[in-house]
Motif scaffolding. Structure first.
Motif, PDB file in Angstrom:
ATOM      1  N   PHE A  92       2.305   1.593  -3.499  1.00 56.37           N
ATOM      2  CA  PHE A  92       1.235   2.049  -4.381  1.00 56.37           C
ATOM      3  C   PHE A  92       1.018   3.558  -4.224  1.00 56.37           C
ATOM      4  O   PHE A  92       0.873   4.282  -5.220  1.00 56.37           O
ATOM      5  N   ALA A  93       0.989   4.050  -2.980  1.00 57.55           N
ATOM      6  CA  ALA A  93       0.778   5.484  -2.748  1.00 57.55           C
ATOM      7  C   ALA A  93       1.908   6.314  -3.353  1.00 57.55           C
ATOM      8  O   ALA A  93       1.672   7.386  -3.911  1.00 57.55           O
ATOM      9  N   ALA A  94       3.142   5.816  -3.249  1.00 54.76           N
ATOM     10  CA  ALA A  94       4.274   6.536  -3.828  1.00 54.76           C
ATOM     11  C   ALA A  94       4.173   6.576  -5.355  1.00 54.76           C
ATOM     12  O   ALA A  94       4.476   7.592  -5.985  1.00 54.76           O
ATOM     13  N   ALA A 102       1.351   6.416  -7.128  1.00 53.58           N
ATOM     14  CA  ALA A 102       0.263   7.329  -7.479  1.00 53.58           C
ATOM     15  C   ALA A 102       0.704   8.787  -7.362  1.00 53.58           C
ATOM     16  O   ALA A 102       0.369   9.618  -8.215  1.00 53.58           O
ATOM     17  N   ALA A 103       1.477   9.106  -6.316  1.00 54.35           N
ATOM     18  CA  ALA A 103       1.934  10.477  -6.125  1.00 54.35           C
ATOM     19  C   ALA A 103       2.886  10.912  -7.240  1.00 54.35           C
ATOM     20  O   ALA A 103       2.814  12.047  -7.735  1.00 54.35           O
ATOM     21  N   GLU A 147       0.886  11.478 -10.458  1.00 57.18           N
ATOM     22  CA  GLU A 147       0.098  12.709 -10.364  1.00 57.18           C
ATOM     23  C   GLU A 147       0.994  13.928 -10.531  1.00 57.18           C
ATOM     24  O   GLU A 147       0.630  14.890 -11.217  1.00 57.18           O
ATOM     25  N   ALA A 198       0.829  -1.209   0.000  1.00 54.36           N
ATOM     26  CA  ALA A 198       0.000   0.000   0.000  1.00 54.36           C
ATOM     27  C   ALA A 198       0.866   1.263   0.000  1.00 54.36           C
ATOM     28  O   ALA A 198       0.502   2.276  -0.619  1.00 54.36           O
ATOM     29  N   GLU A 199       2.016   1.213   0.684  1.00 55.80           N
ATOM     30  CA  GLU A 199       2.916   2.371   0.710  1.00 55.80           C
ATOM     31  C   GLU A 199       3.569   2.582  -0.666  1.00 55.80           C
ATOM     32  O   GLU A 199       3.694   3.727  -1.132  1.00 55.80           O
TER      33      GLU A 199
END
Length: 401
Positions: A172-174, A176-177, A180, A169-170
């Protein structure tokens, strides 16, 4: 969230590779396509069959595959994604990246790609703390490689410390950031650029209550400043007296006279570009009266001696700190294009935006302009001043790219 994006996921040799299928699941659920690349070391911990099943795509392993390399497959793979992710990134993988190795498919892809790279290190705490690994990481981050983790926690060797792979999950968040941020940058082509804009009229005092001025609302110049800021530019707007509001996100310097405007423009240099949209008064009174000049019945008006104002456009065009691109405006009432072509040559600027002001342009909301450059003349259709500004800002971004 990640629709229409493609991730090239390199899996290197670490026991934490068992977490990779969950990362792929998260990415695909968000709409991303994932192309897995498995190293020989990674294949000891997760099979290509598992990766292919969760990714829904073939797993790439062999640099010397006759099938893919007939089409220079490693180059195609390197250029295909929006982001390259190495998870887990072993100490060996980081070392080969830092030293530019190209001895297998994964390392060759990392050397050939022109896309952003994110690594998620995973190794024993002693390996992570080793000076060689620290030096390799410093080299990679200095080259712009992004890093997520590692975390501090329990390891396969019944030891505890920093070196544990970040959770799916971490990672994945990196991812996505980063994607973006990349999309935002694509829509801000003037990020890091400084653009100087002049707008509005100048007021040249005759006495404390009277002045000489050109007719100008500042609507076009202020719209240009706003359009440039929307594309990421740092904008300095030098404005004469206007009633329109200041554009958001723009540094505004308010002046009255042409001499004050020139001083403010020179103080704003250096700049990547200058757009002189202000309607600067060509003349000023040679000697402004300190007190209100009285009208005396039966006597003629007091004579006005005029002096030339400084030519801001010509001064910036010949300045020692000349912006790379200097754009002037030509407000004409006849022979619009011919006069603009002559003005560009006379002033020494790069572009002239010419418009016919014999109608309702001054103070109006629409404009019809002609862009005069060294390659010719572009005739733009009548459009709102905000659209003129957006089109000019886009052209400027292209020129500075």
């Amino acid at each position: 969230m990640l629709a229409d994006t493609r991730i090239l996921l390199i899996v290197s040799g670490s026991v934490s590779a068992f977490k990779v299928p969950e990362l792929i699941r998260l990415l695909r659920k968000a709409g991303a396509a994932v192309t897995p690349v498995l190293t020989a070391g990674g294949a000891h911990f997760v099979t290509p069959h598992v990766l292919q099943a969760v990714a829904g795509e073939a797993v790439h392993q062999d640099l010397w595959s006759l099938t893919t390399e007939a089409e220079i497959g490693h180059i195609r793979l390197a250029r295909l994604p929006d982001l390259v992710v190495v998870a887990p990134a072993s100490a060996n993988m980081l070392a080969r990246m830092a030293h530019g190795m190209a001895d297998d498919l994964a390392a060759t892809l990392l050397l050939a790609t022109d896309k952003p790279v994110l690594v998620a290190p995973a190794m024993n705490w002693a390996m992570w703390a080793h000076p060689a690994t620290r030096a390799n990481m410093a080299t990679l981050t200095a080259r712009g490689v992004h890093v997520i983790g590692p975390n501090d926690g329990a390891m396969a060797e019944a030891e505890t410390g920093p070196g544990r792979l970040a959770e799916p999950a971490e990672i994945f968040a990196a991812i996505a950031a980063l994607l973006e941020a990349g999309r935002a940058a694509a829509h801000r082509p003037l990020a890091g650029r400084h653009v100087l804009v002049t707008s509005g009229p100048t007021h040249e005092p005759i006495d404390p209550v009277r002045y000489i001025a050109n007719r100008s609302s500042g609507k076009q110049g202020h719209a240009i400043a706003a359009a440039l800021a929307a594309l990421g530019a740092r904008v300095t707007l030098v404005s004469g007296p206007v009633s329109v509001p200041d554009p958001a996100g723009v540094q505004v310097v308010k002046v009255e006279s042409a001499r004050e405007m020139l001083a403010a423009c020179e103080a704003a240099l250096p700049a990547d570009a200058a757009i002189c949209a202000a309607a600067v008064a060509d003349w000023r009174t040679a000697h402004a009266a300190g007190q209100k000049m009285k009208k005396v019945p039966g006597q003629p008006p007091a004579p006005l001696e005029l002096a030339l104002n400084p030519d801001i456009l010509a001064t910036l065009s010949a300045h020692a700190a000349r912006p790379r691109l200097v754009v002037g405006f030509a407000a004409e009432t006849e022979n619009v294009v011919a006069n603009a072509i002559a003005k560009r040559q006379r002033k020494g600027c790069d572009w002239i935006v010419a418009n016919d002001v014999s109608g309702d342009v001054m103070g109006g909301t629409e404009n019809t302009v002609h862009l005069v450059t060294d390659t010719g003349v572009e005739d733009w259709p009548r459009m709102p001043k905000q659209d003129v500004a957006a089109r000019l800002a886009a052209r400027l971004a292209e020129a500075l790219a």
